[in-house]
Enzyme design. Structure first.
Site, short mmCIF file in Angstrom:
data_model
loop_
_atom_site.label_atom_id
_atom_site.label_comp_id
_atom_site.label_asym_id
_atom_site.label_seq_id
_atom_site.Cartn_x
_atom_site.Cartn_y
_atom_site.Cartn_z
N LYS A 10 4.22 1.17 2.38
CA LYS A 10 3.58 0.28 3.37
C LYS A 10 3.59 -1.15 2.86
O LYS A 10 3.69 -1.39 1.65
CB LYS A 10 2.13 0.70 3.65
CG LYS A 10 1.16 0.62 2.46
CD LYS A 10 0.45 -0.71 2.27
CE LYS A 10 -0.38 -0.73 1.00
NZ LYS A 10 -0.68 -1.96 0.40
N VAL A 95 6.93 1.59 -8.47
CA VAL A 95 5.59 2.05 -8.88
C VAL A 95 4.68 0.87 -9.20
O VAL A 95 5.15 -0.15 -9.71
CB VAL A 95 5.72 2.97 -10.12
CG1 VAL A 95 4.36 3.45 -10.59
CG2 VAL A 95 6.62 4.16 -9.79
N ALA A 96 3.40 1.02 -8.88
CA ALA A 96 2.39 -0.02 -9.14
C ALA A 96 2.87 -1.36 -8.59
O ALA A 96 2.91 -2.37 -9.30
CB ALA A 96 2.08 -0.11 -10.63
N ALA A 97 3.22 -1.34 -7.32
CA ALA A 97 3.89 -2.50 -6.72
C ALA A 97 3.10 -3.13 -5.58
O ALA A 97 3.45 -4.19 -5.10
CB ALA A 97 5.25 -2.06 -6.19
N GLY A 98 2.01 -2.46 -5.13
CA GLY A 98 1.29 -2.93 -3.95
C GLY A 98 1.88 -2.34 -2.68
O GLY A 98 1.61 -2.80 -1.57
N LEU A 99 2.68 -1.27 -2.84
CA LEU A 99 3.35 -0.65 -1.69
C LEU A 99 2.80 0.75 -1.39
O LEU A 99 3.36 1.49 -0.57
CB LEU A 99 4.86 -0.57 -1.96
CG LEU A 99 5.57 -1.91 -2.19
CD1 LEU A 99 7.01 -1.70 -2.62
CD2 LEU A 99 5.52 -2.77 -0.92
N GLY A 101 2.84 3.56 -2.99
CA GLY A 101 3.74 4.68 -3.24
C GLY A 101 3.00 5.98 -3.55
O GLY A 101 3.27 7.01 -2.93
N SER A 103 -0.12 6.77 -2.94
CA SER A 103 -0.94 7.19 -1.79
C SER A 103 -0.07 7.87 -0.74
O SER A 103 -0.48 8.85 -0.12
CB SER A 103 -1.64 5.99 -1.15
OG SER A 103 -2.41 5.32 -2.11
N SER A 104 1.12 7.31 -0.51
CA SER A 104 2.00 7.88 0.50
C SER A 104 2.50 9.26 0.06
O SER A 104 2.62 10.18 0.88
CB SER A 104 3.17 6.94 0.77
OG SER A 104 3.89 7.39 1.88
N ASP A 136 -6.17 4.29 0.51
CA ASP A 136 -4.97 4.03 1.32
C ASP A 136 -4.36 5.31 1.91
O ASP A 136 -3.44 5.24 2.72
CB ASP A 136 -3.89 3.34 0.48
CG ASP A 136 -4.14 1.85 0.30
OD1 ASP A 136 -4.98 1.31 1.05
OD2 ASP A 136 -3.50 1.24 -0.56
P1 ATP Z 1 -1.50 0.53 -4.00
O1 ATP Z 1 -0.66 -0.33 -3.12
O2 ATP Z 1 -2.22 1.64 -3.27
O3 ATP Z 1 -2.37 -0.24 -4.97
P2 ATP Z 1 0.60 0.80 -5.84
O4 ATP Z 1 1.88 0.74 -5.08
O5 ATP Z 1 0.16 -0.49 -6.45
O6 ATP Z 1 -0.50 1.36 -4.91
P3 ATP Z 1 1.32 3.30 -7.10
O7 ATP Z 1 2.80 3.19 -7.09
O8 ATP Z 1 0.71 4.17 -6.10
O9 ATP Z 1 0.68 1.84 -7.03
O10 ATP Z 1 0.92 3.75 -8.59
C1 ATP Z 1 -0.14 3.27 -9.35
C2 ATP Z 1 -0.36 4.20 -10.56
O11 ATP Z 1 -0.72 5.51 -10.11
C3 ATP Z 1 0.87 4.40 -11.42
O12 ATP Z 1 0.78 3.61 -12.56
C4 ATP Z 1 0.93 5.89 -11.75
O13 ATP Z 1 0.69 6.16 -13.11
C5 ATP Z 1 -0.16 6.54 -10.91
N1 ATP Z 1 0.38 7.59 -9.99
C6 ATP Z 1 -0.22 8.75 -9.68
N2 ATP Z 1 0.49 9.46 -8.81
C7 ATP Z 1 1.60 8.74 -8.52
C8 ATP Z 1 2.73 8.95 -7.69
N3 ATP Z 1 2.88 10.07 -6.96
N4 ATP Z 1 3.67 7.98 -7.64
C9 ATP Z 1 3.52 6.84 -8.37
N5 ATP Z 1 2.48 6.61 -9.19
C10 ATP Z 1 1.52 7.54 -9.28
#
Ligand code: ATP
Length: 286
Positions: A10, A95-99, A101, A103-104, A136
């Site tokens: 997202k 990963v950990a990008a604000g997208l 991932g 949660s989806s 999310d």
């Molecule tokens: P949001 O936008 O909700 O803040 P995000 O995109 O910043 O999410 P995610 O990619 O969801 O961050 O991951 C954040 C952390 O969650 C990662 O550092 C990882 O260790 C942990 N994590 C747990 N499950 C997952 C998964 N299925 N995919 C990616 N990371 C995961």
């Protein structure tokens, strides 16, 4: 039995934090939309009472720390499921990008397991369960475009985002979401016009979306990480119609109506950033 589910990322078209609540969460107003950049999950029914998870990506936990595992464990415990599942998770979302991932992925696991374990739960019931794991996740279950309020878990679906091109660029820095909210000063920032954004979506107006785009978390992340600000400026220089940071960052996205210009933004950004994507809004019907 085997089920394949896609888990799209997202972006936040707007993100506003109104005030800090007594439970320490911020009261949020966000307009979010799913994009055509997705992880893939395959779920295979096991007769044995266990959860197996195989993650096809580096640096992502494949145990209880993974939200997919937590989603399966929650359903198992709540509904006394005696069957098991083997899940393989193929990551494409940074990963950990604000997208959103993770949660989806959790939302896709809940949807898939609802089918695999024959639970017959409604979308609303799945969203309530998802909210226990992450704010999310309810949005990710609905997908499409929606207004999310509360701590992000109250969802009002909106019409689909008008078609356009989306360029994403993620610098290789990590941002702590709780840290960003901790440093946010809600009384000192300019708040985006959420009503204006909702109206633009309802009218299918790309220009209206560009006029009302905004994210209060930029006031924290862009100051702390000037490279994120630079990416945003580059996107606009290369011809983006608008550009904004998604969530707490560090990914920045550009919206571009014309393909030729989107390609220019994409090619231009590849010189600055390792992870750059050119995608469209997610088109699947709810
Ligand atoms: P949001 O936008 O909700 O803040 P995000 O995109 O910043 O999410 P995610 O990619 O969801 O961050 O991951 C954040 C952390 O969650 C990662 O550092 C990882 O260790 C942990 N994590 C747990 N499950 C997952 C998964 N299925 N995919 C990616 N990371 C995961």
């Amino acid at each position: 039995m085997k089920i394949n589910v896609k888990a799209p990322a997202k972006i936040n078209l707007s993100l506003d934090a109104l005030y800090k609540r007594k439970d320490n969460y911020h009261e949020l107003e966000m307009v979010m939309t799913t994009i055509d950049l997705a992880d893939r999950l395959q779920l295979v029914l096991l007769e044995k009472d266990c959860i197996k998870l195989d993650v096809k990506a580096h640096f992502i936990p494949d145990d209880k720390r993974n939200l997919v595992y937590q989603a399966a464990a929650l359903l198992k415990e709540r509904f006394q499921i005696k069957q098991g599942v083997a899940i393989s998770l193929d990551k494409s979302i940074p990963v950990a990008a604000g997208l959103a991932g993770g949660s989806s992925d959790a939302a896709a696991a809940l949807k898939g397991l609802n089918q695999l374990w024959d639970l017959n739960l409604s979308l609303e019931e799945l969203a309530d369960l998802g909210a226990e794991l992450g704010s999310d996740i309810p949005f990710c279950l609905y997908g499409g475009t929606a207004l999310a309020t509360g701590r992000g878990e109250i969802i009002e679906p909106l019409p689909m985002m008008p078609n356009c091109w989306i360029v994403l660029a993620k610098p290789s820095i990590s941002v702590s979401t709780p840290g960003v909210y901790r440093d946010l000063k809600v009384s000192e920032v300019t708040h985006p016009n959420t009503k204006g954004m909702v109206q633009a979506i309802q009218e299918g107006s790309f220009e209206g979306i560009c006029d009302n785009i905004g994210n209060v978390l930029e006031t924290v992340t862009l100051v702390k990480h000037p490279e994120v600000k630079r990416i945003k400026e580059k996107m606009l220089e290369f011809g983006a119609d608008t550009a904004l940071m998604s969530g707490s960052g560090p990914t920045v996205f550009a919206l571009v109506k014309q393909y030729s210009r989107a390609k220019r933004v994409y090619n231009g950004l590849r010189g600055f950033c390792e992870e750059v994507y050119l995608v469209r809004p997610w088109q699947e019907q709810r």
